[in-house]
Scaffold this motif. Structure first.
Motif, PDB file in Angstrom:
ATOM      1  N   UNK A 193      43.907 -22.619 -13.168  1.00  0.00           N
ATOM      2  CA  UNK A 193      44.174 -23.745 -12.272  1.00  0.00           C
ATOM      3  C   UNK A 193      43.367 -24.981 -12.634  1.00  0.00           C
ATOM      4  N   UNK A 194      42.301 -24.818 -13.423  1.00  0.00           N
ATOM      5  CA  UNK A 194      41.562 -26.003 -13.868  1.00  0.00           C
ATOM      6  C   UNK A 194      42.433 -26.877 -14.754  1.00  0.00           C
ATOM      7  N   UNK A 195      43.532 -26.295 -15.260  1.00  0.00           N
ATOM      8  CA  UNK A 195      44.474 -27.102 -16.023  1.00  0.00           C
ATOM      9  C   UNK A 195      45.104 -28.210 -15.189  1.00  0.00           C
ATOM     10  N   UNK A 196      45.113 -28.035 -13.850  1.00  0.00           N
ATOM     11  CA  UNK A 196      45.647 -29.079 -12.980  1.00  0.00           C
ATOM     12  C   UNK A 196      44.804 -30.341 -13.076  1.00  0.00           C
ATOM     13  N   UNK A 197      43.495 -30.185 -13.267  1.00  0.00           N
ATOM     14  CA  UNK A 197      42.615 -31.343 -13.450  1.00  0.00           C
ATOM     15  C   UNK A 197      42.990 -32.102 -14.714  1.00  0.00           C
ATOM     16  N   UNK A 198      43.278 -31.344 -15.793  1.00  0.00           N
ATOM     17  CA  UNK A 198      43.719 -31.996 -17.024  1.00  0.00           C
ATOM     18  C   UNK A 198      45.079 -32.645 -16.867  1.00  0.00           C
ATOM     19  N   UNK A 199      45.984 -31.973 -16.150  1.00  0.00           N
ATOM     20  CA  UNK A 199      47.334 -32.517 -15.981  1.00  0.00           C
ATOM     21  C   UNK A 199      47.326 -33.838 -15.236  1.00  0.00           C
ATOM     22  N   UNK A 200      46.321 -34.055 -14.384  1.00  0.00           N
ATOM     23  CA  UNK A 200      46.248 -35.309 -13.623  1.00  0.00           C
ATOM     24  C   UNK A 200      46.077 -36.519 -14.531  1.00  0.00           C
TER      25      UNK A 200
END
Length: 474
Positions: free
Chosen positions: A182-189
């Motif tokens: 879910x830390x990938x959501x930070x990158x996706x932002x």
């Protein structure tokens, strides 16, 4: 009349923030595939599942990952790459969470094979689209840095998994990996494409499909059908008259998935060739540890050293190789071809000679050559397709991999089981790689010569026009 949009590509700037964001997404999501055995094999054994079930879970995961390409083109056109990548991260996290509470093998098939596979399939092309809009001459090195994130994850995450399994058990280890994805959501932002693709208005398309052509012509602007030429640039033709509902739906499907690309034989050659190389690489990854242990007779420490040498060479070259090829302006497809030829040579050498020095040197060589193919996969498609067709091209490329893995990949597995020999399987993989080299080499050569002749004629025409202007002025 063809309308062109002038685009200023920064070749850096905020683009490097996008690259760092993609590297984070790759590190926390793409590396999940690398720790499948570490996470799940022991649990499956406790559930008294056999090797066939384990192979089925991984094969279905690969199938879902690649056949997500069926939806990639329409998804990226309908939504921003940021949203598609974020959805992929959520699906990966949800799939792992389901696996943490699995009590039957089909739970793993639903969670890991379909949710994780489909999620990873959404992440790769959407993140590439975000990077692609920010880079031109430095595109190769940008993709290399982003993919190095996956390599770094393959180095670090196995140690994290080992610690979690030893100290907290299977369920908490898998839940921790679910949270990490879910830390990938930070990158996706941070994935803000510089030139996002035109939004695909699905509601309007559904309304237009139900309208007769006469009404459609009044309620919508003139549309054109793009027919790719031999150079991949495309020509504009008037749309065909489709009076039936099936005809209108078919036309919309072609536009949504960019199926016009399939009229281009060069595009077929690209996606099938890369799918064959991908399949041979996947099969090699499966048999290489067994080859080192049983055929070459290495102990577990030397097996781990050879695998680490190959992975280390892969990571280093993902960072350095694009700098060299971008500086020399070598076409992406040529670099991919050279990597394929190198993989063929390394397999043949390994099959003929199993002394330790040869195995170590060939492991390093295969790491270098593998990075050349991995780096230039999507780049080769982007160099051939127009920007507005790139999303569909990436999706079709993924679907090609899915089809080839299921067919040729199964055949390579049959060769290994029937011959009961890793060496013969290496030769079979080499034959697949050699086929790609044989087909691509003359094609690339003749296209290069034709392009040079076209450029030469264009320059001659420009010189003649300049001389005429000089004569008139004098």
């Amino acid at each position: 009349m063809e309308v062109q949009t002038n685009r200023v590509v920064p070749d850096g700037g905020y683009g490097w923030v996008v690259v760092a964001a993609v590297a984070l997404i790759n590190m926390t999501n793409q590396s999940i595939l690398f720790v499948f055995g570490q996470l799940f094999v022991s649990k499956l054994r406790l559930m008294h599942e056999d090797t066939f079930t384990t192979a089925l879970i991984t094969n279905l995961n690969s199938l879902a990952l690649n056949f997500s390409g069926l939806f990639i083109g329409p998804a990226i056109k309908s939504f921003k790459p940021r949203n598609v990548a974020a959805t992929g991260c959520v699906l990966v996290s949800l799939g792992l969470a389901l696996c943490a509470f699995a009590t039957e093998s089909w739970h793993f098939i639903v969670g890991y094979s379909f949710f994780v596979g489909f999620g990873l399939g959404l992440i790769s092309p959407s993140t590439f689209m975000a990077i692609n809009s920010y880079f031109s001459s430095k595109r190769g090195r940008a993709v290399g840095v982003s993919l190095a994130g996956a390599g770094l994850g393959q180095v670090l995450i196995p140690h994290l998994v080992r610690y979690l399994l030893e100290n907290h058990g299977f369920r908490y280890a898998v839940l921790a990996m679910s949270g990490l994805s879910l830390t990938g959501l930070f990158g996706a932002a941070f994935l803000k494409p510089l030139n996002p693709p035109a939004k695909h208005n699905n509601r309007r398309h559904m309304r237009l499909m139900a309208e007769p052509d006469a009404e459609k012509a009044q309620s919508s602007p003139l549309q054109v059908v793009i027919v790719p030429s031999s150079q991949g640039k495309g020509e504009e033709l008037p749309p065909k008259n489709t009076d039936t509902l099936c005809g209108r739906m078919g036309q919309r499907l072609v536009q949504a998935m960019d199926l016009e690309l399939l009229k281009d034989l060069a595009f077929w050659s690209i996606i099938v060739g890369m799918a064959l190389v991908y399949t041979a690489t996947v099969n090699f990854t499966m048999i290489f540890p067994d080859f080192l242990e049983h055929t070459a007779g290495l102990n577990s420490q030397l097996v781990a050293f050879c695998l680490s040498a190959m992975a280390g060479a892969d990571i280093i070259c993902r960072l350095l190789l694009p700098v060299i090829t971008d500086h020399l302006r070598i076409p992406y497809r040529v670099v991919f071809l050279l990597g394929t030829a190198g993989l063929f040579v390394a397999r043949c050498v390994l099959a003929e000679n199993q002394n330790l020095a040869t195995i170590i040197s060939m492991s390093i060589l295969m790491g270098v050559m593998k990075s050349a193919t991995v780096l230039n996969n999507n780049l080769t498609v982007s160099a051939h397709c127009r920007p507005d067709k790139l999303a569909g091209g990436l999706g079709l490329n993924m679907m090609s991999k899915g089809v080839i893995v299921i067919t040729v990949g199964q055949l390579l597995g049959w060769v290994r089981d029937y011959a009961d020999s890793s060496v013969k399987c290496l030769y079979a993989q080499g034959a697949v790689l050699l086929l790609v080299v044989i087909v691509w080499t003359p094609e690339i050569f003749f296209r290069h010569r034709r392009q040079r002749r076209t450029t030469s004629k264009s320059m001659d025409t420009t010189v003649d026009a300049a001389e005429e202007v000089t004569k008139l002025n004098s």
